[in-house]
Design a protein around this motif. Structure first.
Motif, PDB file in Angstrom:
ATOM      1  N   ARG A 159      -1.427  -9.487  -2.948  1.00  0.00           N
ATOM      2  CA  ARG A 159      -0.120  -8.836  -3.037  1.00  0.00           C
ATOM      3  C   ARG A 159       0.055  -7.943  -1.826  1.00  0.00           C
ATOM      4  N   GLY A 208       1.132  -1.232   1.528  1.00  0.00           N
ATOM      5  CA  GLY A 208      -0.189  -1.473   0.946  1.00  0.00           C
ATOM      6  C   GLY A 208      -0.214  -2.766   0.158  1.00  0.00           C
ATOM      7  N   GLY A 209      -1.241  -2.945  -0.654  1.00  0.00           N
ATOM      8  CA  GLY A 209      -1.307  -4.159  -1.460  1.00  0.00           C
ATOM      9  C   GLY A 209      -2.691  -4.382  -2.034  1.00  0.00           C
ATOM     10  N   ILE A 210      -2.929  -5.631  -2.428  1.00  0.00           N
ATOM     11  CA  ILE A 210      -4.166  -5.976  -3.139  1.00  0.00           C
ATOM     12  C   ILE A 210      -4.871  -7.124  -2.431  1.00  0.00           C
ATOM     13  N   LEU A 239     -14.680   0.918  -2.250  1.00  0.00           N
ATOM     14  CA  LEU A 239     -14.023   2.227  -2.098  1.00  0.00           C
ATOM     15  C   LEU A 239     -14.466   2.928  -0.824  1.00  0.00           C
ATOM     16  N   VAL A 244      -8.814   2.276   0.731  1.00  0.00           N
ATOM     17  CA  VAL A 244      -8.922   1.670  -0.602  1.00  0.00           C
ATOM     18  C   VAL A 244      -8.725   2.745  -1.667  1.00  0.00           C
ATOM     19  N   ARG A 245      -7.941   2.429  -2.689  1.00  0.00           N
ATOM     20  CA  ARG A 245      -7.645   3.385  -3.733  1.00  0.00           C
ATOM     21  C   ARG A 245      -7.970   2.914  -5.141  1.00  0.00           C
ATOM     22  N   CYS A 246      -8.225   1.613  -5.324  1.00  0.00           N
ATOM     23  CA  CYS A 246      -8.569   1.176  -6.679  1.00  0.00           C
ATOM     24  C   CYS A 246      -9.392  -0.106  -6.632  1.00  0.00           C
ATOM     25  N   PHE A 247     -10.103  -0.349  -7.697  1.00  0.00           N
ATOM     26  CA  PHE A 247     -11.048  -1.461  -7.782  1.00  0.00           C
ATOM     27  C   PHE A 247     -11.046  -1.990  -9.205  1.00  0.00           C
ATOM     28  N   GLU A 248     -11.075  -3.308  -9.316  1.00  0.00           N
ATOM     29  CA  GLU A 248     -11.205  -3.942 -10.632  1.00  0.00           C
ATOM     30  C   GLU A 248     -12.254  -5.043 -10.559  1.00  0.00           C
ATOM     31  N   ARG A 298     -10.916  -7.220  -7.462  1.00  0.00           N
ATOM     32  CA  ARG A 298      -9.624  -6.934  -6.840  1.00  0.00           C
ATOM     33  C   ARG A 298      -9.692  -5.523  -6.252  1.00  0.00           C
ATOM     34  N   GLY A 300      -7.511  -2.490  -4.143  1.00  0.00           N
ATOM     35  CA  GLY A 300      -6.167  -2.033  -3.766  1.00  0.00           C
ATOM     36  C   GLY A 300      -6.184  -1.109  -2.564  1.00  0.00           C
ATOM     37  N   PHE A 301      -5.351  -1.415  -1.592  1.00  0.00           N
ATOM     38  CA  PHE A 301      -5.224  -0.596  -0.378  1.00  0.00           C
ATOM     39  C   PHE A 301      -3.899   0.154  -0.396  1.00  0.00           C
ATOM     40  N   LYS A 302      -3.947   1.423  -0.095  1.00  0.00           N
ATOM     41  CA  LYS A 302      -2.718   2.193   0.056  1.00  0.00           C
ATOM     42  C   LYS A 302      -2.030   1.762   1.358  1.00  0.00           C
TER      43      LYS A 302
END
Lengths: 383, 383, 383, 383
Positions: A159, A208-210, A239, A244-248, A298, A300-302
């Motif tokens: 994304r 940003g995105g994924i 991270l 990077v702001r989130c991780f799944e 996954r 996530g980048f700001k």
């Protein structure tokens, strides 16, 4: 302390974006692994900026040099040192920033942490810092694939801003990804992403995105049960990447909306008699240990902090001011270039945990052989 | 290897749920910190099950004993060893599981990793494993607050299944949270969450959700610029907790939908002349280093794997079968008990990085003093 | 930090002599190793004081308890925690020392280092601190011998004060050593040593000396080429024991009086075609790596600091005074009890480097098998 | 793993003698320390061969380059990377050795450990490997002296073969040592040593000996009480140097011939009211912790293995043969060049433990200030 990663496959990186060179030492890589300069250079080329209109026009060639640890393109078991000299350093690049804390950047925190302000503002906080990681990851991949020839790690842009790709995780290949200038294998989404990026570039803004990333043909047993769970190590690795702001892991956030009866992955036997799971909501990891299914994450980048708009901030001597980036050499969207970084960190974690598992379970080497036979249908005689 | 955390404030945990005792050694805690058994016991009591109808009825008292490292309730600077004996161990507890790989559990991966299957199935993969972490965190909190008396960490249940709480992050207190049996300070949401949990319990199913956690009055400078970024260390710490599947720092996932101009936190001067940010989308961390603003994270837990429904699986000798948990001593939703675990891991990371920063920047001790003055308005003379 | 040893076979110890208990966690020991309480107790019994007139009459039983990491006397691959409760603690034992810095002891340095003075004076600086090491070494020996059944470590008292033993290093056995109350297998020297010890005891004085230790049937390849040379790791391990002042490997000090042509160990082939050295002046280690020959070290202990004579010193509040130990529970010569300590540290280093070599060279497991065949003449079919 | 040293002041080295370059990364050095290329080059020059007739004629210039971690000759707090390119590499240098295991060398053990044989025989086992250590030590010294301006480390050759020097440890200066081509400040002994070295050179043989080293003005409190005792860390550091076979701290070996009443160092107050010891038999360390007195060690080097005499050995394909070094570029006696190596390792250990103590005892920074006042008589106002 600040720049070491790994327990057995150990990486130390160094280098400032405004300094003489960047690079890494890889310590702990076994001897006898085929490794030449081209392998590393190919890895570095994928992270390099200036490749098309969607990335920064900075023209670093980022040519690597292996200083130690190999002979005749084979590792010696000794520390592998790799450097990349900074070539496109312009004297005035950082002139506008050295008295101002840029919003969203590490200028202020670096100054407060170290009590000193590098001319580039953030010192190690720079996209160029990742050069050492990527060079090390080329070694990691060579090592992992020497033991697990079918293991692979494939990342892609899932994304950008609000444009979501539709990608078949089981079928996507590195080639699919690399054929896209923004590393999104969904052609439809790719076009819309391009438009968004160019619009953001035009507006002097950023997006940003994924990034999704999958590791395939990884044997059961990697990861430790408590603090060094495989997903915990992957989370830290990801991270630690800039922005990077989130991780799944696995179904991640979506799992929190499911009931246990929906989320558990039932075990079953595959046609060869091996244990597999019917679904893979856990993303190939249970209790911190890989279960042999694809490992799925996954990241996530700001939107990057460097934008070409006026912003409020303060100076180093604590006066209110405004700041607007002058030079135009920054990516409006790092997602395309983030893909090889996510893959790089994934390889580093896999290499380390592969060595850790070998030291812990002395039957694991035999397990790997069996795994190759069962999963990939190679006759034992050829292993 | 498998059970160590931290570089300077170093925690080693041990213990199986079916063994004699669980506990930890904390090494690296400075001397002279006030620490008594009650402080640790209070921490352990918060994670203890059997506290109300929403948690498992298992009645472990989890009484701790300090074996070393303190004298007259003051730390000696030597390793602090704390143990908790298993008391409520029932011989037949695990009888039904020792030939079957329970779906969603670590039984299969543990067996494959170690080549041996503990009677409890997952060995260290058990909620009881967190006892050592929580005991260590009590030490960590005592240490951090000895240096930063206004520092605090507050967690709460932000969502269970599809019920989202509405909590003012700036005003929420530990007391608000603890007054709720499910640790959700939004009374309206709390009631709906209770209903959901009881319904899941009735159905023999389980629910996941989100824990929010905030650290306040943390000085600027904690965290390292590259691999050991503060958010990376927090991500690892949280993903190392059982059942965690995702992690966000600051606006996290939401940040990926913003533009740079919307996401950057502009710097400004507060009335006392200190640098603060207008917004706090970055969650108090920039370039991996705390910036003095509140540090905000979100941690997602999957629904627990233990459910009272028939599920497909295979036996240890590789035969297809079904499995249904018999004994009824498991939480339908771990979120309430997860709150002190998230807080515990947060304290451990803070304690370690506080020591790391002290060793790196020898003016930081003076910075802390100044920080107390500016932020909390304590006259310098009283510090 | 202060109490961790090892990279892969990792030991953390804890406990003060005046506290509740002492012990260790062993992390990194593979699963499936036979380990019961008796094995550990036997190790501890060898270091226990009060065994005869030559050692301190303190009657600690030092009964160990395994808290975790095993089931049915087999290791699980999880952290093994072992504790020994202090039983013979007398309230007034340390009363005479808590305001005075005893000469030769760690009272002063401990106070200055930690800023706090434990009631026992030296905190961790106590012979009882070695309990955790010895318990861990019992695990290490069990692990090493599970892989190398013919590996052994044999130590003995080589000299006390000026009485030098004459021991055939190739023939000495553990049984020879244990049949001597002062662990000197040379009966003639033993008698003279006894006299010296009793005379020193009578005079309220103490004696030092040398422990020799040999490791046999250790395969080639243990140790790392740079900082973690096998002799460097052994030197650290030995110098970390209380009262140790010097360390030699191979011919050690004597080598410095030889010429290269006298000191080099020529390589040759043994009857089975294996590479061995004609002499073993290097003590089984070349370039930091074991060469398959016996590993030979010598460790020098100073006379213990506790004596029953008046000595000049100062008080905690900096006044000149004199000090004389009152209670009579201290060894006049630690050498006999030092032998199992030297062996313990040797086993810990071997266990760690065995795991390290396995993780580094994946053919090493096959090498070990071959080694067993060649050196010990076991038919391959039985390995 | 193989090439890392230190816990907080962390050094990673790399490089083979036959490779492109050697060097190090120093991680953990605080920001703001003055460090320029000349400081490092001066350190490297002292270890460089080819300085006079007593050392090898190899003419490496060993010019260093700082790649990262400094700006304007001040450290940034980021990893400091330093490299030295190999220049005097002759293609045929190693031609005669690559099929033969040289006696006394690491060729055989390296081959067995890694399963691969570098063209230089021993891979990292080379005197050139110490370049990275020495470069790192230049950083360490700069850091330590920035905090402890009067701290110093002075080494000298105390014995070569059977020629023992007579040196006043309290008065010897670096200048005394450096004025001697073989770094022995006793002119009488020096002359005899020169004769011995030249005779050995003539005979194609080699000589060993002893290096003494003293650290002055080191504050009380460095070193940890259990495994990381200061003398244990020094022992490991010294035994990790090529050719070292024995280590003593304080009176070392001689202590084992004393009684406790002779060996204990009584405490007393110096004229300024500070605690000192009357004698210094313990060598400035008690219970593993520095006591403020000079720290004294002795390090024994075997005669180097490279000699110009025929020796029995075997080939890589296991055939008996003889070997005689052909090229004449090796030192007959490494002692003179070993002095800066011993000092280098000493500085590395001091720098690491200085940082460790700062992180552990937050009053230690004040202690240092007081120490400067008391010991060195600097008015407090000037500190």
């Amino acid at each position: 302390m600040s720049s070491n990663l790994g327990t057995l496959f150990r990486v130390s990186t160094f280098g400032e974006s405004h300094g003489v060179a960047l690079g890494c030492i890889v310590d702990g890589c076994p001897a006898g692994i085929k490794l030449d300069k081209e392998t590393i250079q190919n890895f570095l080329n994928r992270r390099r900026p200036g490749q098309n209109e969607f990335t920064t026009p900075r023209g670093e060639l980022d040519t690597c040099e292996i200083l130690s640890g190999t002979e005749n393109s084979v590792t010696l078991g000794t520390p592998i040192s790799i450097i990349v000299r900074n070539q496109d350093k312009k004297a005035n690049d950082y002139q506008d920033i050295n008295q101002v804390f840029r919003p969203g950047h590490a200028d202020y925190t670096t100054f407060k942490k170290f009590g000193i302000m590098p001319s580039s503002g953030g010192g190690r906080a720079s996209a160029r810092e990742t050069i050492g990681r990527v060079a090390a990851a080329a070694v990691a991949k060579s090592f992992v694939q020497s033991m697990l020839p079918y293991a692979d790690v494939i990342g892609w842009v899932d994304r950008i801003y609000d444009i979501k790709a539709n990608v078949n995780e089981e079928l996507v290949t590195l080639k699919n990804v690399e054929s896209s200038p923004i590393r999104c294998p969904d052609k439809l989404a790719e076009e819309k992403m391009k438009e968004k990026i160019l619009a953001a570039k035009e507006a002097g803004d950023s997006l940003g995105g994924i990034v999704c990333c999958i590791a395939k043909n990884i044997p059961c047993g990697l990861g430790e049960p408590v603090f060094d769970k495989l997903e915990a190590e992957l989370a830290k690795a990801m991270l630690s990447l800039p922005a990077v702001r989130c991780f799944e892991v696995g179904d991640g956030f979506a799992s929190t909306f499911l009931k246990g009866s929906e989320n558990n992955d039932p075990f079953q036997l595959d046609p060869t008699g091996n244990v597999v799971t019917e679904s893979n909501k856990s993303g190939g990891i249970q209790g911190g240990i890989s279960n042999g299914m694809p490992i799925m994450i996954r990241v996530g980048f700001k939107p990057v902090s460097t934008i070409y708009k006026e912003q409020n901030t303060v100076t180093k001597d604590l006066k209110a001011t405004t700041f607007k980036t002058k030079s135009g050499r920054h990516d409006p969207c790092v997602l395309p270039r983030a893909v090889p970084l996510v893959e790089a960190m994934f390889w580093l974690v896999l290499a380390d945990h592969l060595l850790r598992q070998i030291s812990l379970n002395h039957n694991f080497l035999n397990e790997i052989r069996k795994y190759l036979y069962i999963y990939v249908n190679i006759p034992v005689a050829e292993i």
